[in-house]
Structures are given as C-alpha cells and as structure tokens.
Scaffold this active site. Structure first.
Site, PDB file in Angstrom:
ATOM      1  N   HIS A 111       0.851  -1.181   0.000  1.00  0.00           N
ATOM      2  CA  HIS A 111       0.000   0.000   0.000  1.00  0.00           C
ATOM      3  C   HIS A 111       0.893   1.239   0.000  1.00  0.00           C
ATOM      4  O   HIS A 111       0.702   2.163  -0.761  1.00  0.00           O
ATOM      5  CB  HIS A 111      -0.938  -0.030   1.210  1.00  0.00           C
ATOM      6  CG  HIS A 111      -1.797   1.193   1.326  1.00  0.00           C
ATOM      7  ND1 HIS A 111      -2.756   1.354   2.293  1.00  0.00           N
ATOM      8  CD2 HIS A 111      -1.837   2.312   0.593  1.00  0.00           C
ATOM      9  CE1 HIS A 111      -3.350   2.531   2.132  1.00  0.00           C
ATOM     10  NE2 HIS A 111      -2.804   3.140   1.122  1.00  0.00           N
ATOM     11  N   GLU A 170       1.038   8.237  -3.835  1.00  0.00           N
ATOM     12  CA  GLU A 170       1.949   7.823  -2.763  1.00  0.00           C
ATOM     13  C   GLU A 170       3.252   8.631  -2.808  1.00  0.00           C
ATOM     14  O   GLU A 170       3.794   8.997  -1.767  1.00  0.00           O
ATOM     15  CB  GLU A 170       2.242   6.315  -2.853  1.00  0.00           C
ATOM     16  CG  GLU A 170       1.044   5.434  -2.509  1.00  0.00           C
ATOM     17  CD  GLU A 170       0.595   5.580  -1.050  1.00  0.00           C
ATOM     18  OE1 GLU A 170       1.449   5.563  -0.138  1.00  0.00           O
ATOM     19  OE2 GLU A 170      -0.624   5.713  -0.809  1.00  0.00           O
ATOM     20  N   HIS A 192       3.755  10.890   0.417  1.00  0.00           N
ATOM     21  CA  HIS A 192       4.731  10.304   1.346  1.00  0.00           C
ATOM     22  C   HIS A 192       6.172  10.317   0.812  1.00  0.00           C
ATOM     23  O   HIS A 192       7.110  10.529   1.572  1.00  0.00           O
ATOM     24  CB  HIS A 192       4.340   8.860   1.674  1.00  0.00           C
ATOM     25  CG  HIS A 192       2.950   8.729   2.205  1.00  0.00           C
ATOM     26  ND1 HIS A 192       2.593   9.108   3.476  1.00  0.00           N
ATOM     27  CD2 HIS A 192       1.811   8.271   1.620  1.00  0.00           C
ATOM     28  CE1 HIS A 192       1.300   8.886   3.657  1.00  0.00           C
ATOM     29  NE2 HIS A 192       0.797   8.382   2.551  1.00  0.00           N
TER      30      HIS A 192
END
Ligand code: NAG
Ligand code: NAG
Ligand code: NAG
Ligand code: NAG
Length: 227
Positions: free
Chosen positions: A57, A103, A107
């Site tokens: 994930h 993502e 992040h």
C-alpha cells in the site's frame, strides 16, 4: 506588546522554521504497509480483482505529508521497476499510475528528505527491496496462516510475525458493524528506522493512514478472506 518585541518574536519563529528546514529530516520511522487485496476490494470498486498475494500500500515516513508539491511523479524515472511495481504495488482501483503518483506526492516527497531516499528511483526501489526481503506472504504460510473460511486468533497472527521478524507489527482489520464476533484482516504494517533496520511499530500511533481500517481487536476472531 510593542512592535519591536512582536518583530523579535517573528524573527525567532523564522529562525526556528529555517532550522527545521535545514535538518536532514524530521521523521525517524518508515512504515511499510501491506494490504490484502481481497479485503480492500470488498470495500472498494476494484479494477484489479484476483490478486492473491499481499501487495504494497505504501512506504510512509512517520512524520510529514506532501513535502514538496513541485516534485511530480515521473514514471520514466522508475521504468526499470515497473514490472515489479505492477506485481508488488498494483493500483487495485485503476489501470493507471494514479496510486503511485499519490503515494509519491503524499509520502515519497517527505521520505526524500533522507539522502538514502532522495529520488523517485531510490524511494520506490527501496520499498520494493524491503517488501521482497520481508516476504510476508511466505511467512504467514509458513505459520499456517492461510486465507480460508477458518478464523484465526489475533495472537496467532501477531506471534507468527513478531516471532519471525523480532519486531511488533501493526495489524489492522475491517470491523463488521453488524457482527461483533467477526473482523476481517486488511492491512499489516512493518516498521523500519531511518537506516532500514526493523523496528517495533506503535499500536496506538495516531497516524492511521487508511479509512475503514483500525487495529484489530485482540479478542475477536479474525477472518482472512480467500478469493
Ligand atoms: C522540491 O522539488 C523540486 C523539483 O524536483 C526541487 O528542485 C526542489 O529542490 C525541492 N525542494 C525541496 C525543499 O526539497
Ligand atoms: C521524466 O524523467 C525523465 C528521465 O529522468 C526525464 O528525461 C524527463 O524530462 C522527465 N519528465 C518530466 C515531465 O519531468
Ligand atoms: C465475517 O465478515 C466478513 C466481512 O464482513 C463476511 O464476509 C463473513 O461472511 C463474516 N463471517 C462470519 C462467520 O460472520
Ligand atoms: C537503526 O537500527 C540499527 C540497529 O539497531 C542501528 O544500528 C542504527 O544506528 C539505527 N539507525 C538509526 C538512524 O537510528
């Protein structure tokens, strides 16, 4: 308060802010999050059904979000990784790179404050490397934790993972509102320090990451859904 002291306070704030900007990074922990596609796809309209292994994930620093909004995802930079990305970090929702782009922006740009992760290629390849090194699928199988109609005890899953890796994972479930005696295994996080050594995850970390998932209840049987 005089204008003079007000501007002193402002200067102090600026000094503190620039000290933070210069520090190499504020985060100390990296969270490698695996999800079980079948559970995710029971809650979301998936484009990509029938994935029968734990997939990535995300790879999340414990501090920071959207750290550089001018640093765009560029799949050309990770071209050599794409076959592995498709298999190990698939976008379950769409046939696109939207998930990786998200993502990276949210992040990856924060992880990139570390020299070891300061490019898209470094970030994604390190996540894949750690994912393969952990090989969560094989570890669960090795301890007879297999997707099936059987229910597992929380302690059995936790002990398998903790026993093997020597650190505490964070194990998340989807809780059924209708049925208090059932929760479904959804997500497993394994944590690393900034130089990629395994580290305990915190169970009560406020950063929950994913809507719908929360730490599994220790006293409720866990369903690990087969395809
Ligand atoms: C943000 O990303 C841009 C584009 O890659 C880069 O030039 C810039 O140095 C980055 N800023 C910071 C603070 O890392
Ligand atoms: C994407 O990365 C490639 C390879 O580094 C580079 O040649 C290209 O200019 C980049 N594209 C954009 C839009 O930045
Ligand atoms: C447990 O919950 C899952 C998902 O909500 C459901 O599919 C399954 O049938 C439930 N099992 C039992 C025995 O209640
Ligand atoms: C990460 O953990 C290893 C092993 O405990 C240790 O040697 C290393 O210094 C740690 N790295 C950081 C940045 O704390």
């Amino acid at each position: 308060m005089s204008n003079m002291s007000l501007s002193c306070i402002l200067l102090l704030c600026l000094a503190v802010a620039s000290a933070f900007a210069m520090s190499p990074h504020l985060w100390t922990k990296l969270i490698l999050t695996h999800h079980w596609p079948n559970t995710f796809c029971s809650m979301n309209p998936c484009h990509h059904p029938n994935v029968e292994h734990w997939t990535l994930h995300g790879f999340w620093p414990d501090v920071g979000n959207m750290c550089n909004n001018t640093w765009n995802f560029n799949s050309t930079e990770i071209e050599d990784l794409l076959p592995d990305m498709q298999k190990s970090w698939p976008d379950l929702l769409k046939a696109s790179s939207a998930f990786w782009k998200h993502e990276w922006s949210k992040h990856g740009t924060c992880a990139a404050k570390s020299l070891a992760l300061n490019s898209q290629h470094k970030y994604f390849s390190k996540a894949l490397e750690l994912y393969h090194k952990l090989d969560l699928d094989s570890i669960l199988k090795k301890f007879d934790i297999i997707p099936s109609e059987e229910f597992y005890k929380f302690s059995q899953i936790e002990q398998a993972i903790e026993g093997f890796y020597g650190v505490k994972p964070k194990i998340q479930c989807v809780h059924s509102f209708k049925n208090d005696d059932n929760q479904t295994l959804g997500q497993i996080e394994i944590c690393f320090n900034a130089t990629f050594s395994l580290l305990d995850c915190e169970h009560d970390i406020s950063f929950t990451g994913t809507p719908g998932f929360s730490v599994c209840d220790h006293n409720i049987p866990i369903y690990y859904p087969p395809l």
